[in-house]
Write a protein that holds these residues in place. Sequence first.
Motif, PDB file in Angstrom:
ATOM      1  N   ALA A 186       0.829  -1.203   0.000  1.00  0.00           N
ATOM      2  CA  ALA A 186       0.000   0.000   0.000  1.00  0.00           C
ATOM      3  C   ALA A 186       0.865   1.254   0.000  1.00  0.00           C
ATOM      4  N   LYS A 187       2.013   1.218   0.654  1.00  0.00           N
ATOM      5  CA  LYS A 187       2.905   2.365   0.712  1.00  0.00           C
ATOM      6  C   LYS A 187       3.558   2.627  -0.637  1.00  0.00           C
ATOM      7  N   GLN A 188       3.594   1.625  -1.519  1.00  0.00           N
ATOM      8  CA  GLN A 188       4.231   1.793  -2.815  1.00  0.00           C
ATOM      9  C   GLN A 188       3.318   2.475  -3.826  1.00  0.00           C
ATOM     10  N   LEU A 189       2.018   2.414  -3.608  1.00  0.00           N
ATOM     11  CA  LEU A 189       1.086   3.062  -4.523  1.00  0.00           C
ATOM     12  C   LEU A 189       1.067   4.563  -4.274  1.00  0.00           C
ATOM     13  N   HIS A 190       1.098   5.335  -5.351  1.00  0.00           N
ATOM     14  CA  HIS A 190       1.062   6.787  -5.229  1.00  0.00           C
ATOM     15  C   HIS A 190      -0.365   7.286  -5.360  1.00  0.00           C
ATOM     16  N   LYS A 191      -0.658   8.365  -4.692  1.00  0.00           N
ATOM     17  CA  LYS A 191      -1.957   8.999  -4.833  1.00  0.00           C
ATOM     18  C   LYS A 191      -2.005   9.719  -6.178  1.00  0.00           C
ATOM     19  N   PRO A 192      -3.188   9.813  -6.796  1.00  0.00           N
ATOM     20  CA  PRO A 192      -3.300  10.551  -8.056  1.00  0.00           C
ATOM     21  C   PRO A 192      -2.749  11.963  -7.911  1.00  0.00           C
ATOM     22  N   GLY A 193      -1.939  12.355  -8.860  1.00  0.00           N
ATOM     23  CA  GLY A 193      -1.314  13.673  -8.821  1.00  0.00           C
ATOM     24  C   GLY A 193       0.117  13.646  -8.344  1.00  0.00           C
ATOM     25  N   GLU A 194       0.519  12.573  -7.640  1.00  0.00           N
ATOM     26  CA  GLU A 194       1.890  12.456  -7.172  1.00  0.00           C
ATOM     27  C   GLU A 194       2.795  11.969  -8.300  1.00  0.00           C
ATOM     28  N   ASP A 195       4.066  12.294  -8.186  1.00  0.00           N
ATOM     29  CA  ASP A 195       5.051  11.815  -9.159  1.00  0.00           C
ATOM     30  C   ASP A 195       5.292  10.332  -8.905  1.00  0.00           C
ATOM     31  N   ILE A 196       4.962   9.489  -9.869  1.00  0.00           N
ATOM     32  CA  ILE A 196       5.099   8.045  -9.676  1.00  0.00           C
ATOM     33  C   ILE A 196       6.451   7.522 -10.133  1.00  0.00           C
ATOM     34  N   GLY A 197       7.297   8.406 -10.666  1.00  0.00           N
ATOM     35  CA  GLY A 197       8.611   7.962 -11.106  1.00  0.00           C
ATOM     36  C   GLY A 197       8.541   7.255 -12.452  1.00  0.00           C
ATOM     37  N   PRO A 198       9.624   6.553 -12.828  1.00  0.00           N
ATOM     38  CA  PRO A 198       9.653   5.869 -14.124  1.00  0.00           C
ATOM     39  C   PRO A 198       8.561   4.805 -14.236  1.00  0.00           C
ATOM     40  N   LEU A 199       7.969   4.709 -15.403  1.00  0.00           N
ATOM     41  CA  LEU A 199       6.968   3.683 -15.655  1.00  0.00           C
ATOM     42  C   LEU A 199       7.639   2.332 -15.871  1.00  0.00           C
ATOM     43  N   GLY A 228       8.792  -0.956 -17.772  1.00  0.00           N
ATOM     44  CA  GLY A 228       9.216  -1.064 -19.163  1.00  0.00           C
ATOM     45  C   GLY A 228       8.091  -1.334 -20.148  1.00  0.00           C
ATOM     46  N   PRO A 229       7.253  -2.362 -19.910  1.00  0.00           N
ATOM     47  CA  PRO A 229       6.175  -2.652 -20.864  1.00  0.00           C
ATOM     48  C   PRO A 229       5.171  -1.508 -21.008  1.00  0.00           C
ATOM     49  N   VAL A 230       4.923  -0.791 -19.908  1.00  0.00           N
ATOM     50  CA  VAL A 230       3.984   0.336 -19.947  1.00  0.00           C
ATOM     51  C   VAL A 230       4.563   1.466 -20.789  1.00  0.00           C
ATOM     52  N   GLU A 231       5.830   1.771 -20.561  1.00  0.00           N
ATOM     53  CA  GLU A 231       6.486   2.849 -21.304  1.00  0.00           C
ATOM     54  C   GLU A 231       6.582   2.508 -22.792  1.00  0.00           C
ATOM     55  N   GLU A 232       6.820   1.244 -23.096  1.00  0.00           N
ATOM     56  CA  GLU A 232       6.905   0.829 -24.495  1.00  0.00           C
ATOM     57  C   GLU A 232       5.570   1.051 -25.216  1.00  0.00           C
ATOM     58  N   MET A 233       4.481   0.673 -24.568  1.00  0.00           N
ATOM     59  CA  MET A 233       3.161   0.879 -25.160  1.00  0.00           C
ATOM     60  C   MET A 233       2.849   2.366 -25.268  1.00  0.00           C
ATOM     61  N   ARG A 234       3.165   3.136 -24.250  1.00  0.00           N
ATOM     62  CA  ARG A 234       2.910   4.579 -24.270  1.00  0.00           C
ATOM     63  C   ARG A 234       3.644   5.240 -25.432  1.00  0.00           C
ATOM     64  N   ILE A 243      -2.602  13.898 -23.696  1.00  0.00           N
ATOM     65  CA  ILE A 243      -2.689  13.254 -22.373  1.00  0.00           C
ATOM     66  C   ILE A 243      -1.491  12.361 -22.055  1.00  0.00           C
ATOM     67  N   LEU A 244      -0.901  11.724 -23.050  1.00  0.00           N
ATOM     68  CA  LEU A 244       0.148  10.748 -22.747  1.00  0.00           C
ATOM     69  C   LEU A 244       1.466  11.353 -22.255  1.00  0.00           C
ATOM     70  N   PRO A 245       1.808  12.596 -22.601  1.00  0.00           N
ATOM     71  CA  PRO A 245       2.996  13.193 -21.974  1.00  0.00           C
ATOM     72  C   PRO A 245       2.761  13.588 -20.518  1.00  0.00           C
ATOM     73  N   MET A 246       1.509  13.586 -20.080  1.00  0.00           N
ATOM     74  CA  MET A 246       1.199  13.989 -18.708  1.00  0.00           C
ATOM     75  C   MET A 246       1.518  12.860 -17.730  1.00  0.00           C
ATOM     76  N   ARG A 247       1.472  13.197 -16.476  1.00  0.00           N
ATOM     77  CA  ARG A 247       1.671  12.225 -15.408  1.00  0.00           C
ATOM     78  C   ARG A 247       0.510  11.233 -15.383  1.00  0.00           C
ATOM     79  N   ALA A 248       0.810   9.993 -15.066  1.00  0.00           N
ATOM     80  CA  ALA A 248      -0.232   8.968 -14.944  1.00  0.00           C
ATOM     81  C   ALA A 248      -0.617   8.789 -13.478  1.00  0.00           C
ATOM     82  N   ALA A 249      -1.788   8.228 -13.270  1.00  0.00           N
ATOM     83  CA  ALA A 249      -2.218   7.813 -11.931  1.00  0.00           C
ATOM     84  C   ALA A 249      -2.102   6.298 -11.838  1.00  0.00           C
ATOM     85  N   GLU A 250      -1.841   5.796 -10.636  1.00  0.00           N
ATOM     86  CA  GLU A 250      -1.755   4.355 -10.395  1.00  0.00           C
ATOM     87  C   GLU A 250      -3.027   3.876  -9.703  1.00  0.00           C
ATOM     88  N   LEU A 251      -3.559   2.770 -10.194  1.00  0.00           N
ATOM     89  CA  LEU A 251      -4.719   2.165  -9.544  1.00  0.00           C
ATOM     90  C   LEU A 251      -4.489   0.672  -9.388  1.00  0.00           C
TER      91      LEU A 251
END
Length: 209
Positions: A50-63, A65-71, A130-138
């Motif tokens: 739970a501590k590893q998940l970021h709240k929406p709006g927070e900097d989540i750091g590097p995505l 690899g597979p997520v960044e490749e698709m993005r 939208i894709l250059p913007m920060r993402a939210a984690e869910l």
Amino acid sequence: MRFIVEGRWVGLPVLVLAVVSIVYAAPSASREGRAANDAPKTVGAASKFAKQLHKPGEDIGPLPGPVEEMRQAILAAAHSGDIEDLREPLDWNEMKPEVAAAAGEDPIAHWKKTSGDGNGREILAVLAEILPMRAAELPLGKDLENNIIYVWPYLAEMDLGKLTPAQEVELLQLVGPAEAKAMRDKKKWTWWRLTIGADGTWHSFKKAE
């Protein structure tokens, strides 16, 4: 027949009852011990994650690899100006992402049809915004560590009535003041929303309902 148990003479029925009690009591105590030992580990693991998940709006750091490749693949298609270029990232999926198209309808054909310009360039413009913007984690599912989904823009997961001034500017850049006000009044995100799973699967791209 009589036997000595703990310094006392007892009859056979009493002895049998004592032995049976010992046999049946031991497993119960063992199960309780295992439950007590396992519980802290389970709670601890959940708390750690739970501590590893970021709240929406927070900097989540590097995505991942597979997520960044698709993005990057979707972004490249968006900047090409040709919506047909989206077929490559679409084909990376075993199943096509949810795009609000009719069952069996080609996503590219759907985007062309619903785009204001008739060629899908309005859709490409949205992706490019939208894709250059920060993402939210869910979290998605029970296996949280392997089932996080990433949501663009992060604003789609925020309370629009509690944005910082900088976040307010980003919202206005995306949707304009009229739609921003309408969403705040409804307390609901109603604009475009794109999701990619932690394994790189493109899950959805459509306007929120």
